[in-house]
Design a protein around this motif. Structure first.
Motif, PDB file in Angstrom:
ATOM      1  N   ARG A   1       0.937  -1.314  -0.116  1.00 35.59           N
ATOM      2  CA  ARG A   1      -0.050   0.058  -0.109  1.00 35.59           C
ATOM      3  C   ARG A   1       0.956   1.183   0.028  1.00 35.59           C
ATOM      4  O   ARG A   1       1.746   1.240   0.786  1.00 35.59           O
ATOM      5  CB  ARG A   1      -0.885  -0.066   1.157  1.00 35.59           C
ATOM      6  N   TRP A   2       0.575   1.989  -0.978  1.00 30.78           N
ATOM      7  CA  TRP A   2       1.300   3.483  -0.871  1.00 30.78           C
ATOM      8  C   TRP A   2       1.459   4.073   0.361  1.00 30.78           C
ATOM      9  O   TRP A   2       2.628   4.649   0.405  1.00 30.78           O
ATOM     10  CB  TRP A   2       0.973   4.197  -2.259  1.00 30.78           C
ATOM     11  N   GLU A   3       0.374   4.028   1.203  1.00 27.62           N
ATOM     12  CA  GLU A   3       0.425   4.928   2.399  1.00 27.62           C
ATOM     13  C   GLU A   3       1.731   4.143   3.162  1.00 27.62           C
ATOM     14  O   GLU A   3       1.865   4.824   4.309  1.00 27.62           O
ATOM     15  CB  GLU A   3      -0.815   5.006   3.024  1.00 27.62           C
ATOM     16  N   MET A   4       1.850   3.065   3.053  1.00 26.19           N
ATOM     17  CA  MET A   4       3.135   2.436   3.693  1.00 26.19           C
ATOM     18  C   MET A   4       4.524   2.841   3.348  1.00 26.19           C
ATOM     19  O   MET A   4       5.378   2.812   3.795  1.00 26.19           O
ATOM     20  CB  MET A   4       3.049   0.963   3.827  1.00 26.19           C
ATOM     21  N   VAL A   5       4.416   2.971   1.902  1.00 27.48           N
ATOM     22  CA  VAL A   5       5.664   3.070   1.217  1.00 27.48           C
ATOM     23  C   VAL A   5       6.061   4.311   1.095  1.00 27.48           C
ATOM     24  O   VAL A   5       7.246   4.907   1.273  1.00 27.48           O
ATOM     25  CB  VAL A   5       5.428   2.484  -0.430  1.00 27.48           C
ATOM     26  N   GLU A   6       5.194   5.412   0.847  1.00 24.63           N
ATOM     27  CA  GLU A   6       5.620   6.736   0.778  1.00 24.63           C
ATOM     28  C   GLU A   6       6.259   7.461   1.958  1.00 24.63           C
ATOM     29  O   GLU A   6       7.375   8.053   1.746  1.00 24.63           O
ATOM     30  CB  GLU A   6       4.265   7.522   0.756  1.00 24.63           C
ATOM     31  N   PRO A   7       6.065   6.966   3.134  1.00 23.93           N
ATOM     32  CA  PRO A   7       6.811   7.612   4.199  1.00 23.93           C
ATOM     33  C   PRO A   7       8.312   7.104   4.151  1.00 23.93           C
ATOM     34  O   PRO A   7       9.310   7.779   4.701  1.00 23.93           O
ATOM     35  CB  PRO A   7       6.265   7.156   5.640  1.00 23.93           C
ATOM     36  N   LEU A   8       8.685   5.718   3.774  1.00 23.67           N
ATOM     37  CA  LEU A   8       9.761   5.158   3.501  1.00 23.67           C
ATOM     38  C   LEU A   8      10.575   6.142   2.304  1.00 23.67           C
ATOM     39  O   LEU A   8      11.744   6.223   2.584  1.00 23.67           O
ATOM     40  CB  LEU A   8       9.722   3.951   2.906  1.00 23.67           C
ATOM     41  N   VAL A   9      10.026   6.593   1.191  1.00 18.26           N
ATOM     42  CA  VAL A   9      10.619   7.348   0.202  1.00 18.26           C
ATOM     43  C   VAL A   9      10.787   8.681   0.812  1.00 18.26           C
ATOM     44  O   VAL A   9      12.049   9.256   0.665  1.00 18.26           O
ATOM     45  CB  VAL A   9       9.402   7.208  -0.807  1.00 18.26           C
ATOM     46  N   ILE A  10      10.003   9.372   1.462  1.00 20.40           N
ATOM     47  CA  ILE A  10      10.293  10.579   2.125  1.00 20.40           C
ATOM     48  C   ILE A  10      11.660  10.349   3.328  1.00 20.40           C
ATOM     49  O   ILE A  10      12.485  11.271   3.363  1.00 20.40           O
ATOM     50  CB  ILE A  10       8.968  10.927   2.986  1.00 20.40           C
ATOM     51  N   ARG A  11      11.260   9.583   4.378  1.00 20.11           N
ATOM     52  CA  ARG A  11      12.846   9.293   4.987  1.00 20.11           C
ATOM     53  C   ARG A  11      13.942   9.181   4.578  1.00 20.11           C
ATOM     54  O   ARG A  11      14.797   9.770   5.060  1.00 20.11           O
ATOM     55  CB  ARG A  11      12.171   8.478   6.186  1.00 20.11           C
ATOM     56  N   ASN A  12      13.854   8.298   3.488  1.00 17.87           N
ATOM     57  CA  ASN A  12      15.238   7.675   2.983  1.00 17.87           C
ATOM     58  C   ASN A  12      15.605   8.918   1.806  1.00 17.87           C
ATOM     59  O   ASN A  12      16.971   8.791   1.677  1.00 17.87           O
ATOM     60  CB  ASN A  12      14.922   6.429   2.357  1.00 17.87           C
ATOM     61  N   LEU A  13      14.957   9.574   1.117  1.00 15.85           N
ATOM     62  CA  LEU A  13      15.204  10.187  -0.185  1.00 15.85           C
ATOM     63  C   LEU A  13      14.969  11.544   0.041  1.00 15.85           C
ATOM     64  O   LEU A  13      16.005  12.362  -0.036  1.00 15.85           O
ATOM     65  CB  LEU A  13      14.465   9.456  -1.392  1.00 15.85           C
ATOM     66  N   VAL A  14      13.646  12.124   0.571  1.00 14.83           N
ATOM     67  CA  VAL A  14      13.234  13.384   0.344  1.00 14.83           C
ATOM     68  C   VAL A  14      14.021  14.046   1.633  1.00 14.83           C
ATOM     69  O   VAL A  14      14.498  15.207   1.415  1.00 14.83           O
ATOM     70  CB  VAL A  14      11.736  13.704   0.407  1.00 14.83           C
ATOM     71  N   GLU A  15      14.023  13.386   2.708  1.00 15.06           N
ATOM     72  CA  GLU A  15      14.694  13.970   3.838  1.00 15.06           C
ATOM     73  C   GLU A  15      16.166  14.090   3.586  1.00 15.06           C
ATOM     74  O   GLU A  15      16.844  15.064   4.397  1.00 15.06           O
ATOM     75  CB  GLU A  15      14.249  13.367   5.046  1.00 15.06           C
ATOM     76  N   ARG A  16      16.804  13.437   2.900  1.00 18.43           N
ATOM     77  CA  ARG A  16      18.093  13.341   2.384  1.00 18.43           C
ATOM     78  C   ARG A  16      18.415  14.344   1.339  1.00 18.43           C
ATOM     79  O   ARG A  16      19.684  14.415   0.764  1.00 18.43           O
ATOM     80  CB  ARG A  16      18.889  12.151   2.280  1.00 18.43           C
ATOM     81  N   ARG A  17      17.470  14.997   0.887  1.00 17.25           N
ATOM     82  CA  ARG A  17      17.243  16.106  -0.130  1.00 17.25           C
ATOM     83  C   ARG A  17      17.862  15.450  -1.424  1.00 17.25           C
ATOM     84  O   ARG A  17      18.308  16.201  -2.286  1.00 17.25           O
ATOM     85  CB  ARG A  17      18.631  17.314   0.044  1.00 17.25           C
ATOM     86  N   VAL A  18      17.334  14.365  -1.830  1.00 18.02           N
ATOM     87  CA  VAL A  18      17.279  13.472  -3.153  1.00 18.02           C
ATOM     88  C   VAL A  18      15.909  14.261  -4.011  1.00 18.02           C
ATOM     89  O   VAL A  18      14.917  13.649  -3.337  1.00 18.02           O
ATOM     90  CB  VAL A  18      17.637  12.278  -2.986  1.00 18.02           C
ATOM     91  N   PRO A  19      16.006  14.716  -4.977  1.00 18.72           N
ATOM     92  CA  PRO A  19      14.636  14.752  -5.667  1.00 18.72           C
ATOM     93  C   PRO A  19      14.079  13.777  -6.108  1.00 18.72           C
ATOM     94  O   PRO A  19      14.737  12.604  -6.569  1.00 18.72           O
ATOM     95  CB  PRO A  19      15.314  15.679  -6.829  1.00 18.72           C
ATOM     96  N   VAL A  20      12.831  13.542  -5.933  1.00 20.08           N
ATOM     97  CA  VAL A  20      12.023  12.163  -6.247  1.00 20.08           C
ATOM     98  C   VAL A  20      10.801  12.638  -7.013  1.00 20.08           C
ATOM     99  O   VAL A  20      10.261  13.495  -6.821  1.00 20.08           O
ATOM    100  CB  VAL A  20      11.416  11.422  -4.982  1.00 20.08           C
ATOM    101  N   ALA A  21      10.512  11.729  -7.976  1.00 19.80           N
ATOM    102  CA  ALA A  21       9.357  11.762  -8.826  1.00 19.80           C
ATOM    103  C   ALA A  21       8.878  10.541  -8.830  1.00 19.80           C
ATOM    104  O   ALA A  21       9.389   9.501  -9.019  1.00 19.80           O
ATOM    105  CB  ALA A  21       9.665  12.080 -10.304  1.00 19.80           C
ATOM    106  N   VAL A  22       7.404  10.073  -8.578  1.00 23.31           N
ATOM    107  CA  VAL A  22       6.757   9.028  -8.873  1.00 23.31           C
ATOM    108  C   VAL A  22       5.814   9.108 -10.005  1.00 23.31           C
ATOM    109  O   VAL A  22       4.926  10.287 -10.137  1.00 23.31           O
ATOM    110  CB  VAL A  22       6.022   8.816  -7.236  1.00 23.31           C
ATOM    111  N   TYR A  23       5.788   8.148 -10.701  1.00 20.94           N
ATOM    112  CA  TYR A  23       5.028   8.257 -11.804  1.00 20.94           C
ATOM    113  C   TYR A  23       3.878   7.441 -11.989  1.00 20.94           C
ATOM    114  O   TYR A  23       4.028   6.203 -11.229  1.00 20.94           O
ATOM    115  CB  TYR A  23       5.717   7.711 -13.082  1.00 20.94           C
ATOM    116  N   ASP A  24       2.623   7.752 -12.423  1.00 16.22           N
ATOM    117  CA  ASP A  24       1.452   7.158 -12.450  1.00 16.22           C
ATOM    118  C   ASP A  24       1.187   6.970 -13.874  1.00 16.22           C
ATOM    119  O   ASP A  24       1.070   8.053 -14.686  1.00 16.22           O
ATOM    120  CB  ASP A  24       0.152   7.571 -11.669  1.00 16.22           C
ATOM    121  N   PHE A  25       1.310   5.691 -14.342  1.00 12.98           N
ATOM    122  CA  PHE A  25       1.011   5.360 -15.930  1.00 12.98           C
ATOM    123  C   PHE A  25      -0.282   5.312 -16.001  1.00 12.98           C
ATOM    124  O   PHE A  25      -1.178   4.823 -15.424  1.00 12.98           O
ATOM    125  CB  PHE A  25       1.802   3.894 -16.068  1.00 12.98           C
ATOM    126  N   ASP A  26      -0.918   5.872 -17.260  1.00 10.11           N
ATOM    127  CA  ASP A  26      -2.080   6.215 -17.574  1.00 10.11           C
ATOM    128  C   ASP A  26      -2.722   4.716 -18.168  1.00 10.11           C
ATOM    129  O   ASP A  26      -1.966   3.999 -18.883  1.00 10.11           O
ATOM    130  CB  ASP A  26      -2.271   7.018 -18.747  1.00 10.11           C
TER     131      ASP A  26
END
Length: 159
Positions: A134-159
């Protein structure tokens, strides 16, 4: 933009950014490659699948396993991060294959490499397809590991 993550409608195998880019995705620990996002990767480049299969085949002599990440350069400025964040390949009696602690560990490795390369990180909603997460479980991991370390992140939703 939510929590420092840029959300984009599009294809994560065609990252929309300048400079060096890392495409991160979740793979399983069973050696299976043939469904989900990996098919899009394989249509674009042959190297990520070949490297993953070799890494799995030689796992007795390397770090292949939950939480590990393998970096494969596919273009001058694009790397693919094969992250092992899924145990097995089937949902059913054993529960969902997603392993959040393994994704967390692998994302830490992605962040370190992205910082070394001066890269941005691009991904689908990792762990939320075939892995059953579930994204609500994964998103905080992305934020903590990448965003908080100032790594630019883009998540793609394919149409």
């Amino acid at each position: 933009m939510t929590g420092g993550i840029r959300y984009i409608r599009g294809d994560a195998t065609s990252p929309q950014a300048k400079g060096v880019k890392v495409i991160a995705h979740v793979s399983n620990d069973a050696g299976g490659w043939g469904k989900g996002f990996v098919l899009a990767l394989s249509r674009r480049w042959r190297e990520p699948e070949a490297a993953y299969r070799k890494w799995h085949r030689e796992r007795a002599r390397n770090d292949f396993g939950l939480g590990a990440v393998q970096f494969v350069q596919v273009e001058r400025d694009i790397w693919v991060a094969n992250m092992i964040g899924q145990h097995g390949i089937r949902t059913g009696g054993q529960g969902k294959p997603v392993r959040y602690p393994a994704i967390d560990t692998a994302l830490g490795g992605v962040a370190t490499r992205a910082l070394e390369l001066g890269a941005s990180v691009h991904m689908p909603r990792i762990g939320c397809g075939l892995a059953g997460g579930r994204w609500e479980m994964v998103e905080p991991l992305v934020i903590r590991n990448l965003v908080e370390r100032r790594v630019p992140v883009a998540v793609y939703d394919f149409d």
